[in-house]
Design an enzyme around this catalytic site. Structure first.
Site, PDB file in Angstrom:
ATOM      1  N   ASP A 102       2.942   5.495   6.492  1.00  0.00           N
ATOM      2  CA  ASP A 102       4.241   5.339   5.835  1.00  0.00           C
ATOM      3  C   ASP A 102       4.540   3.848   5.813  1.00  0.00           C
ATOM      4  O   ASP A 102       4.847   3.253   6.843  1.00  0.00           O
ATOM      5  CB  ASP A 102       5.311   6.110   6.636  1.00  0.00           C
ATOM      6  CG  ASP A 102       6.731   5.836   6.130  1.00  0.00           C
ATOM      7  OD1 ASP A 102       6.888   5.170   5.091  1.00  0.00           O
ATOM      8  OD2 ASP A 102       7.686   6.296   6.788  1.00  0.00           O
ATOM      9  N   LYS A 104       8.823  -4.644   0.480  1.00  0.00           N
ATOM     10  CA  LYS A 104       8.607  -3.482  -0.397  1.00  0.00           C
ATOM     11  C   LYS A 104       9.483  -3.556  -1.653  1.00  0.00           C
ATOM     12  O   LYS A 104       9.119  -3.051  -2.707  1.00  0.00           O
ATOM     13  CB  LYS A 104       8.917  -2.217   0.388  1.00  0.00           C
ATOM     14  CG  LYS A 104       8.522  -0.922  -0.286  1.00  0.00           C
ATOM     15  CD  LYS A 104       8.698   0.216   0.690  1.00  0.00           C
ATOM     16  CE  LYS A 104       8.406   1.569   0.096  1.00  0.00           C
ATOM     17  NZ  LYS A 104       8.534   2.621   1.121  1.00  0.00           N
ATOM     18  N   GLU A 139       6.895   9.923  -0.811  1.00  0.00           N
ATOM     19  CA  GLU A 139       7.496  10.089   0.513  1.00  0.00           C
ATOM     20  C   GLU A 139       8.198  11.434   0.702  1.00  0.00           C
ATOM     21  O   GLU A 139       7.940  12.121   1.693  1.00  0.00           O
ATOM     22  CB  GLU A 139       8.426   8.908   0.809  1.00  0.00           C
ATOM     23  CG  GLU A 139       7.606   7.660   1.135  1.00  0.00           C
ATOM     24  CD  GLU A 139       8.331   6.344   0.896  1.00  0.00           C
ATOM     25  OE1 GLU A 139       9.554   6.372   0.689  1.00  0.00           O
ATOM     26  OE2 GLU A 139       7.661   5.301   0.908  1.00  0.00           O
ATOM     27  N   ASP A 148      15.898  11.812   0.643  1.00  0.00           N
ATOM     28  CA  ASP A 148      15.219  10.773   1.417  1.00  0.00           C
ATOM     29  C   ASP A 148      15.885   9.414   1.175  1.00  0.00           C
ATOM     30  O   ASP A 148      15.674   8.785   0.139  1.00  0.00           O
ATOM     31  CB  ASP A 148      13.739  10.746   0.995  1.00  0.00           C
ATOM     32  CG  ASP A 148      12.925   9.688   1.727  1.00  0.00           C
ATOM     33  OD1 ASP A 148      13.501   8.933   2.541  1.00  0.00           O
ATOM     34  OD2 ASP A 148      11.709   9.604   1.479  1.00  0.00           O
TER      35      ASP A 148
END
Lengths: 238, 606
Positions: B8, B69, B167, B189
């Site tokens: 992850d 990211k 994810e 999420d």
């Protein structure tokens, strides 16, 4: 690409059952996997979606059974299960999965299913209608005027409120019209299925077949037209 | 087949997990937590990653990269609005952002690769084998460029990325494995920097994604920023201080904002406190949960629109959802839970650790790919429509959003002018009408044999693979020849650039190993210094003065060595201390035994 050439006649048949295994060159008898070497086989590009799912060309189908078959074939073809296999098998798995996903998406939706069947039986249905259906001609022209007026109006004004009420009413009418067309389609679907079940090769049967396909084509095309108008209307008043 | 790990790669934290006889587990280094902060710092002692790098956020803000990211697969223009918040310097080269660290500049995939390498090392140390293959997760709403950038990062880190998975769907795999759930679930999420909602149907081991939506620029970072902005404004009015000119203080404010937010998940009020520069003392401020809610409500509301769209696309009403699963650290916020519960009309599930569940799911997917798990299958979708630019700058959709992947579409191209030898194709991703409002993925020129207009027929196949990444193939229908084409990504590294970066990373690998040894030696030295000082304080009276002086001398030698760059020297000085303090250790042990065993000597009891 399969690299084979097919004439129109064998389009209807399950191609894989007649070809050779790409790997061991043995005559293929298995459905998606070679009987002898158990390698996955490419689904023919000419295989129609009904055949792919082992279904007759009918417009009524059981969504549960379709889903179960989709899951079963996904387990057979999905690239997740070919990670340790050769490049050739990985490519076949990828192409077969992509084809299977398209087939499922098409057959799952009654309208897309009918459009696809029409395409198979009588050529593409995709010629998009640019003028309103005859029975809606006046209404649609008036609606376009109202829409234009609404677009240029001051949204806070009283006139806009009046136009909005009118557009809401028009939307309700068109949506009802859409539902009516879907009901008509359902009847045609049943007639098509019944005709296919009887399997008559008589002249009246052929004429009936032609009529059903023509009516389906007309209604499908009108329905798409009305649907686009409704979407446009919704986007404008949103 | 060698082992495949699940990773992850998060905005704020990253984790690596593996499958242990049918149970996914996260890997943590000795005495450390499993989460590795996604922070990279270029210090005087080389590159640092994770917790040691995080310490440099305030000490060395211009050279410490966090939340990288957010920049994956982006151009500088895409992130213009938030540049002011980042203390490190961003530039652009060939449509790809570059982050300046000292003399060198790095692309976001290179920075991400440093984090991946750290995770790879951890996994290798833990599992005792070399790790070369991984499944890496991305936000479901990541576009093609962002996915490709993540794949590039894996390659640069020396990992073969066998699968990029979404994810929320990864989370559903971990959740489904544990709960044996059947039915329709919604995975909400909300991570450090991204938000995703996915709606899935779980049936007999098949995990079919019905629809997905999200916002790749909405997460915990944004909540922190709201709080930080409040603090900064108050510091300005109360102390006349503009901290935006103090990068180190800006980072301190951001970190204190994050801690305050986290505390308010359990408490109803808390006090934030910050040291101010220029001898202005200390800023303290009480913040209540209600106040935090007021600052956060607009952001939380922004997540509900995508939820409604995903429901609509899957043809479901909120009442059709059987279970709601919360993923991502930000779902610990009570306000988030309330709003999600209100939307779906049911209590969300949060039994699984929201920080770990994505990595666990990635490990499950890794096990599926290696043939270990055979009863589970994930059928995911492409989050955004894919199309090409047609006449008049309009986008023509070829593959609609929420289409199950792998998915393919074919399009026939021809020429308009006699003798025309090429057709330009512009590939787009997005939901907007006009080409210019969508994401440009790539442009390429289809080679066409010079023939009269309309005669050439080139069939182009657009294939989205199981990673959600686009592959393009062309075939001349007249000759049957397939054509390979150079697809220039609009926002991404070319193959050659990635290759060069892989080479670079090997070149620097030696430095990296040394840097890592140094970090570990320093950590161990720090621990030894603390315990030795404690021993001297507690048991100094038990040994001769000469012995104490010898220990002190060895201690100061270690302190000096610890500031240096040679891990071997540090280890040598540590050994010296252990030698010098031997007598003290025995004396202290003797003494404690004496207390417990009424005066018996060690020799008497052993």
């Amino acid at each position: 690409m399969s690299g084979h050439t097919h004439n129109a006649d064998d389009r209807r048949e399950l191609q894989m059952a007649r070809s050779m295994c790409w790997h061991c060159q043995s005559e293929m008898a298995g459905e998606y996997f070679c009987d002898r070497c158990v390698k996955v086989q490419p689904v023919s590009k000419d295989l129609d979606y009904f055949t792919c799912f082992g279904l007759p060309r009918r417009l009524a189908l059981d969504p549960q059974a379709l889903e179960a078959k989709f899951y079963e074939l996904s387990r057979a073809f999905h690239p997740d299960f070919y990670q340790n296999k050769s490049d050739a098998e990985q490519t076949i798995s990828l192409d077969n999965s992509a084809m299977l996903n398209t087939a499922y998406r098409t057959l799952r939706d009654p309208i897309q299913r009918a459009e696809y069947l029409l395409d198979l039986e009588a050529g593409s249905v995709k010629d998009i209608r640019t003028t309103p259906p005859a029975d809606l001609f006046e209404e649609i022209l008036e609606l376009q005027d109202t829409l234009d007026e609404f677009r240029t109006s001051d949204r806070a004004s009283e006139n806009a409120a009046v136009l909005r009420t009118k557009l809401d009413a028009d939307r309700a009418t068109l949506e009802q019209r859409q539902r009516d067309m879907e009901a008509e389609l359902q009847q045609l679907f049943s007639r098509w299925d019944a005709l296919q079940d009887r399997g008559e090769a008589t002249e009246p049967a052929r004429a009936e077949r032609g009529r059903i396909l023509k009516d389906m084509r007309d209604i499908l095309s009108n329905r798409t037209y009305v649907k686009n108008i409704v979407n446009d209307l919704l986007a404008t008043i949103a | 087949m060698s082992r495949i790990v699940g990773i992850d790669l998060g905005t704020t934290n990253s984790l690596v997990a593996y499958m242990d006889h049918g149970t996914p587990r996260v890997i943590s280094a000795q005495n450390e937590r499993a989460m590795v902060p996604s922070v990279v710092s270029l210090t005087d002692n080389g590159l640092m990653v994770g917790d040691p790098a995080k310490e440099h956020l305030t000490r060395n803000p211009e050279r410490t990269v966090y939340s990288v990211k957010r920049f994956m697969g982006k151009s500088l223009a895409d992130v213009q609005g938030e540049l002011a918040y980042f203390p490190y310097t961003l530039t652009e080269k060939g449509g790809v952002i570059r982050i300046q660290l000292g003399e060198k500049s790095y692309s976001p995939p290179q920075i991400s690769a440093m984090i991946l390498k750290e995770l790879k090392l951890r996994a290798e140390a833990f599992l005792g084998e070399s790790i070369t293959k991984a499944v890496i997760t991305v936000p479901a709403y990541f576009n093609d460029s962002q996915r490709q950038a993540t794949k590039d990062a894996g390659m640069i880190a020396g990992l073969e990325v066998l699968r990029i998975i979404n994810e929320p769907t990864a989370a559903s795999l971990a959740y489904g494995l544990q709960k044996k759930t059947q039915g329709t679930i919604a995975v909400y999420d909300l991570g450090g920097g991204t938000f995703d909602i996915s709606i899935l149907k779980l049936k007999n081991g098949i995990f079919e994604v019905l629809a997905t939506n999200g916002d790749t620029h909405l997460g915990g970072d944004d909540f922190d920023q709201q709080i930080a902005d409040l603090f900064l404004a108050e510091i300005r009015t109360q102390y006349g201080l503009d901290l935006s000119t103090h990068p180190d203080n800006m980072q301190a404010v951001r970190l204190e904002a994050e801690r305050t937010k986290i505390r308010l998940s359990d408490e109803l009020k808390t006090t934030a406190s910050l040291d101010l520069p220029d001898g202005k003392g200390r800023f303290t401020r009480e913040l209540t949960r209600d106040q935090l809610d007021a600052l956060s409500i607009a952001l939380v509301e922004r997540t509900l629109g995508p939820c409604r769209l995903a429901l609509k696309d899957s043809g479901l009403a909120p009442g059709d959802i059987d279970e709601v699963v919360l993923v991502g650290g930000s779902t610990r916020m009570p306000l988030v839970r309330q709003r999600v519960q209100a939307l779906f009309g049911k209590q969300p599930h949060c039994e699984l650790n929201p920080d770990e569940v994505v990595a666990l799911g990635a490990a499950v997917q890794a096990d599926i790919l290696s043939g270990g798990t055979t009863d589970m299958l994930l059928l995911d979708v492409t989050p955004l429509s894919l199309g090409i630019e047609t006449m008049g700058g309009v986008m023509s959709s070829l593959i609609r959003r929420n289409t199950t992947i792998p998915a393919s579409a074919k399009e026939m191209f021809t020429t308009y002018v006699d003798g025309q030898t090429g057709v330009d194709i512009h590939i787009l991703q997005g939901e907007r009408e006009l080409a210019k409002d969508n994401r440009s993925l790539a442009r390429f020129r289809l080679k066409v044999p010079p023939l009269p207009a309309g005669v050439p027929r080139i069939e182009v196949t657009f294939l989205i693979d199981a990673n959600g990444i686009l592959n393009v193939m062309a075939k001349d229908m007249r000759t049957g020849e397939t054509q390979s084409m150079e697809v220039k990504p609009s926002y991404g590294l070319s193959d050659q650039e990635v290759e060069r970066m892989i080479e670079d990373s090997f070149k620097f690998a030696a430095d990296d190993v040394n840097a890592r040894k140094l970090i570990e030696a320093r950590l161990d030295a720090g621990a030894l210094i603390t315990t030795t000082e404690k021993s001297l304080a507690d048991g100094g009276h038990l040994v001769a003065t000469g012995e104490i002086e010898a220990i002190r001398a060895a201690l100061s030698a270690l302190v000096t060595a610890k500031d240096g760059n040679d891990p071997r020297a540090i280890r040598a000085r540590m050994a010296d201390i252990e030698q010098a303090a031997k007598g003290l250790t025995v004396a202290m042990l003797d003494d404690s035994l004496k207390q417990g065993l009424q005066g018996k000597k060690v020799s008497d009891v052993t």
